[in-house]
Design an enzyme around this catalytic site. Structure first.
Site, PDB file in Angstrom:
ATOM      1  N   GLY A   1       0.860  -1.120  -0.104  1.00  0.00           N
ATOM      2  CA  GLY A   1       0.047   0.018   0.184  1.00  0.00           C
ATOM      3  C   GLY A   1       0.898   1.330  -0.041  1.00  0.00           C
ATOM      4  N   ALA A   2       1.886   1.411  -0.748  1.00  0.00           N
ATOM      5  CA  ALA A   2       3.087   2.509  -0.608  1.00  0.00           C
ATOM      6  C   ALA A   2       2.679   3.599  -1.667  1.00  0.00           C
ATOM      7  CB  ALA A   2       4.413   1.722  -0.895  1.00  0.00           C
ATOM      8  N   ASN A   3       1.404   3.472  -2.383  1.00  0.00           N
ATOM      9  CA  ASN A   3       1.315   4.689  -3.341  1.00  0.00           C
ATOM     10  C   ASN A   3       0.732   5.682  -2.902  1.00  0.00           C
ATOM     11  OD1 ASN A   3      -0.776   2.476  -3.402  1.00  0.00           O
ATOM     12  ND2 ASN A   3      -1.836   4.369  -4.439  1.00  0.00           N
ATOM     13  N   THR A   4       0.088   5.590  -1.431  1.00  0.00           N
ATOM     14  CA  THR A   4      -0.404   6.756  -0.831  1.00  0.00           C
ATOM     15  C   THR A   4      -0.263   6.715   0.717  1.00  0.00           C
ATOM     16  OG1 THR A   4      -2.421   7.862  -0.784  1.00  0.00           O
ATOM     17  CG2 THR A   4      -2.733   5.522  -0.759  1.00  0.00           C
ATOM     18  N   GLY A   5      -0.613   7.627   1.467  1.00  0.00           N
ATOM     19  CA  GLY A   5      -0.897   7.838   2.970  1.00  0.00           C
ATOM     20  C   GLY A   5       0.489   7.433   3.568  1.00  0.00           C
TER      21      GLY A   5
ATOM     22  N   GLY B   1       1.725   4.453   3.927  1.00  0.00           N
ATOM     23  CA  GLY B   1       2.647   3.533   2.977  1.00  0.00           C
ATOM     24  C   GLY B   1       3.724   4.468   2.125  1.00  0.00           C
TER      25      GLY B   1
ATOM     26  N   SER C   1      -3.982  -0.570  14.646  1.00  0.00           N
ATOM     27  CA  SER C   1      -4.805   0.529  14.812  1.00  0.00           C
ATOM     28  C   SER C   1      -5.415   0.465  16.136  1.00  0.00           C
ATOM     29  CB  SER C   1      -5.856   0.683  13.665  1.00  0.00           C
ATOM     30  OG  SER C   1      -6.705   1.541  14.090  1.00  0.00           O
TER      31      SER C   1
ATOM     32  N   TYR D   1     -13.785  -4.059  11.576  1.00  0.00           N
ATOM     33  CA  TYR D   1     -12.312  -3.281  11.501  1.00  0.00           C
ATOM     34  C   TYR D   1     -11.871  -3.633  12.577  1.00  0.00           C
ATOM     35  CZ  TYR D   1      -8.971   0.281  11.036  1.00  0.00           C
ATOM     36  OH  TYR D   1      -7.837   1.175  11.146  1.00  0.00           O
TER      37      TYR D   1
END
Length: 303
Positions: free
Chosen positions: A21-25, A27, A150, A176
């Site tokens: 998930g490294a393309n945003t936020g 990550g 989380s 969640y």
């Protein structure tokens, strides 16, 4: 006491890091910081084009950064298997596996393999990925598996073995909580197994209240309050990534530790060692979850 920050990251030269998930936020910020400190970083993302754009942004702020993109869809066991095979073929080892990608408070949906989306992506996807990559880590001195949990692991959270996929009823908040609790239980059970198999360790982290794209699936009443409340209880993605970065790079980290923000309710602040909920340490539940996860994914571990 010094407040741990990006400047405390040791040199990461000759280290290979895989960040999901490294393309945003979170990550993206994790990958950016690792690359800026010399690591060769693999952006493991579902959308390759967005991954390439993220790699270009990292190159802009960290000239000379070594960044590549690996297609990975954590909602598909087939994609996870393919990605693992490709990583084996293109890299001699993995020093850091950052299990960061996730979804939060989504409407009821299932993965390609029929798992409830939050449990399937956040826990089962990373469980399967770790199991398929661990053989590249065990011979690597100082390697670490860092899984992002989380504060949600405390909120209406339990492992619902009688209905793991929420087929009878569905609560996006409870689902969640189950997924994030599973992340911690996976980390603790993995660490117990790793402790008998060399130097690789497993640790966990959480970002506190990080203002990222995950906020888009908040329930409607909370979305209405977002412009007012979010600035008061959240911090930037760069700050939210610091607990993960500390768990991944601080030489003093021990296996089985959990890092989060130092502030009130662990929502904001610099990273420190924190405690997870008492139920996250339930040994019997951890071991049962591990067995069920192996059965559901068809992935067994070399430890």
């Amino acid at each position: 006491m010094n407040k741990w920050s990006e400047s405390d990251i040791p040199a990461q030269n000759d280290r290979i890091a895989v960040v999901t998930g490294a393309n945003t936020g979170l990550g993206f910020e994790t990958a950016r910081a690792l690359a800026a400190h010399g690591a060769s970083v693999v952006l493991a993302v579902r959308d390759v084009e967005k991954g390439k754009q993220a790699a270009a942004r990292i190159a802009d702020v960290a000239p000379g950064a070594r960044v590549s993109v690996q297609q990975l869809d954590l909602t598909s066991l087939e994609s996870i298997s393919t990605a693992a095979k490709e990583l084996h073929a293109t890299h001699p080892k993995i020093d850091l596996l950052i299990n960061n990608a996730g979804v939060m408070h989504t409407p009821h949906q299932t993965t390609k393999d029929g798992f409830e989306l939050q449990f399937g992506t956040n826990h089962l996807g990373h469980f399967a990925l770790t199991g398929r990559l661990l053989d590249m880590m065990l011979p690597t001195p100082g390697s670490r598996v860092v899984t992002v949990s989380s504060n949600g692991h405390r909120i209406r959270a339990a492992i619902h073995f009688d209905d793991l996929q929420w087929e009878r009823s569905y609560s996006r908040i409870e689902a969640y909580g189950q997924a994030k609790l599973a992340n911690l239980m996976f980390t603790y059970e993995l660490q117990r197994r790793l402790a008998r198999n060399g130097e690789t360790i497993a640790a966990a982290a959480h970002p506190g209240g990080a203002n990222t794209d995950l906020m888009r699936n908040l329930p409607a009443p909370l979305r209405f309050l977002t412009p007012i409340v979010v600035p008061l209880i959240t911090q930037s993605a760069a700050m939210g990534a610091l607990p993960t970065l500390r768990a991944a790079t601080d030489p003093g980290v021990l296996g089985g530790q959990y890092y989060g923000p130092e502030g009130l309710f662990q929502n904001q602040g610099h990273p420190r060692l924190v405690a997870s909920s008492p139920q996250s340490h339930d040994l019997e539940t951890q071991q049962r979850l591990w067995t069920v996860s192996e059965e559901l994914t068809g992935v067994s571990f070399p430890v």
